[in-house]
Design an enzyme around this catalytic site. Structure first.
Site, mmCIF file in Angstrom:
data_model
loop_
_atom_site.group_PDB
_atom_site.id
_atom_site.type_symbol
_atom_site.label_atom_id
_atom_site.label_comp_id
_atom_site.label_asym_id
_atom_site.label_seq_id
_atom_site.Cartn_x
_atom_site.Cartn_y
_atom_site.Cartn_z
ATOM 1 N N HIS A 102 -60.525 -21.983 -86.161
ATOM 2 C CA HIS A 102 -60.836 -23.175 -84.640
ATOM 3 C C HIS A 102 -61.001 -23.948 -85.817
ATOM 4 O O HIS A 102 -61.687 -23.782 -86.729
ATOM 5 C CB HIS A 102 -61.077 -22.800 -83.920
ATOM 6 C CG HIS A 102 -61.146 -23.653 -82.752
ATOM 7 N ND1 HIS A 102 -62.160 -24.861 -82.760
ATOM 8 C CD2 HIS A 102 -60.861 -22.946 -81.306
ATOM 9 C CE1 HIS A 102 -61.781 -25.711 -81.626
ATOM 10 N NE2 HIS A 102 -60.340 -25.020 -80.934
ATOM 11 N N ASP A 143 -56.772 -18.906 -77.565
ATOM 12 C CA ASP A 143 -56.063 -18.545 -77.510
ATOM 13 C C ASP A 143 -55.195 -17.294 -78.109
ATOM 14 O O ASP A 143 -54.050 -17.182 -76.958
ATOM 15 C CB ASP A 143 -55.171 -19.792 -78.760
ATOM 16 C CG ASP A 143 -55.868 -21.428 -78.305
ATOM 17 O OD1 ASP A 143 -55.538 -22.030 -77.041
ATOM 18 O OD2 ASP A 143 -56.241 -22.282 -79.203
#
Length: 430
Positions: free
Chosen positions: A306, A364
């Site tokens: 991330h 995600d």
């Protein structure tokens, strides 16, 4: 907020810069008067080292893997509360009392219907239009129907607009989905909670009784909490920038939706699921792992690591649990993409390459699998993100409007084009 000073030396001159400290997190240098005093700007592509505002809403510590809404850890809110409680918290700054919660739930629930004329908007889109394109258009049109909540100088109208956006976004999204698949619209039901009502509007049909599975409704509610806000990301900054001009709240949220549509932002979970489809089967995973480790190969594993979190994404831990609960409930155990996902998850948590680089599965990765298991096509993933993030956008917009220091956004630039030159008549140009 405490402060001391730092100094900046330009040539033979020294300038004092105010240094400010927040509640937690790194200090900032106030450069708001830098140009006026020195004649120079700072250069910060992507604004990754620039604080554009002061906020009390959300705090992220990427190194520690911390996400707080108004000071509350995301894990506590997702495990112990519900989405509308989180909405109240983000909007008002404190968790509601029982009476405040009941009143807030009632106000949201009784604003979920859309003006009936708005249903005609949908028929103006092509049947194969992407649901996010429909969302941008319909949300932007809300200001044409709700004139009594567009005066941003009126605190009451700001709050009415906030409630309306939270309440109507699931209805708008569900109608976009129904139009996309060619099914009739399902009107909201006031006897269902927020997440259950959304699932009902998406998956019920008039000819069959539909009962919302409470496990799936709870999963949907948790997904919404996890995506409710994420500090000054691209779409939130877009909402604030649009709002700084005095635009009405519906237009500002439409701008946020447009920004969220980008694959580098809200489309990441769709990209993660597409990657799983590209890999296809478990036996091909070693090939793709090798490609991911090869610096010269453009392939990247989507859903791992991330930009902000250099540790395990705190939302991913909850999403992982939710994902497995949904998969167990719907009984998916022979899906090749699921097999690929579970094996990739195992490798990422154990392989030295991934652990060393802290390429942990992020939210995600798990949310794409979960939403697919809930029955949503990939084209709806970003739409669901927008439904969840609406409260964050509204809270951030409201905070900005009420900030006495806010002014219209006007980033500067480093100009590298041609210097001034004279116009040459076309007959004389070579």
């Amino acid at each position: 907020m405490s402060s001391d000073s730092a100094t900046l030396t330009l040539g033979n001159k020294v300038y004092d810069l105010s240094r400010k400290s927040g509640t937690v997190g790194p200090d900032v240098l106030d450069i708001s008067k830098l140009y006026g005093e020195t004649g120079v700007f700072t250069y910060d592509p992507g604004f990754t080292s620039t604080a554009s505002c002061e906020s009390r809403i959300t705090y992220i510590d990427g190194e520690e893997g911390t996400l707080l809404y108004r000071g509350f850890p995301i894990s506590q809110l997702a495990e112990q509360g519900d989405f509308l409680e989180t909405c109240y918290l983000l909007l008002y700054g404190e968790l509601p009392t029982q009476q405040q919660k009941a009143d807030f739930d009632y106000r949201v629930t009784h604003h979920t219907m859309l003006h009936e004329q708005m249903t005609r908007f949908y028929s103006g889109f092509r049947r194969d239009a992407h649901p996010m394109a429909v969302m941008c258009g319909v949300v932007g049109a809300l200001s044409a129907f709700y004139h009594d909540s567009t005066d941003i100088s009126d605190p009451h109208q700001r709050m009415v607009a906030s409630i309306r956006m939270i309440a109507k976004m699931p209805t708008i999204a569900a109608m976009a989905y129904k139009y996309h698949i060619g099914q009739p619209f399902m009107y909201p039901r006031n006897d269902l909670d927020y997440a259950a009502n959304f699932l009902y509007m998406c998956f019920a049909v008039p000819c069959v009784e539909y009962r919302v599975n409470p496990v799936l409704a709870r999963a949907m509610d948790r997904i919404m909490i996890l995506h409710a806000d994420h500090e000054q990301n691209a779409s939130t900054s877009t909402v604030r920038l649009a709002g700084s001009s005095g635009a009405n709240p519906f237009a500002c949220i439409a701008a946020g939706i447009a920004c969220l549509w980008g694959p580098a932002h809200g489309g990441a979970n769709e990209a993660a699921l597409n990657m799983l489809a590209e890999i296809g089967t478990v036996d091909r995973i070693p090939e793709y792992i090798a490609r991911a480790k090869d610096k010269d190969d453009p392939f990247r594993l989507m859903g791992f690591g991330h930009r902000v979190y250099k540790n395990y994404d705190p939302r991913a831990k909850i999403m992982q649990k939710t994902c497995h609960e949904v998969l167990a409930e719907v009984g998916i155990n022979d899906n090749p993409l699921l097999d690929v996902a579970l094996e990739l998850e195992r490798i990422a948590l154990e392989d030295e390459f991934f652990v060393e680089k802290k390429l942990y599965p992020n939210i995600d990765f798990y949310s794409g699998i979960t939403l697919s298991a809930l029955g949503f096509p990939t084209t709806m993933f970003t739409v669901l993100f927008a439904v969840s993030r609406t409260i964050g956008w509204i809270a951030q917009w409201k905070e900005m409007i009420e900030d006495p220091q806010q002014k219209i956004g006007r980033p500067r630039q480093l100009y590298t084009g041609a210097a001034q030159r004279d116009y040459v008549p076309i007959s004389m140009r070579k």
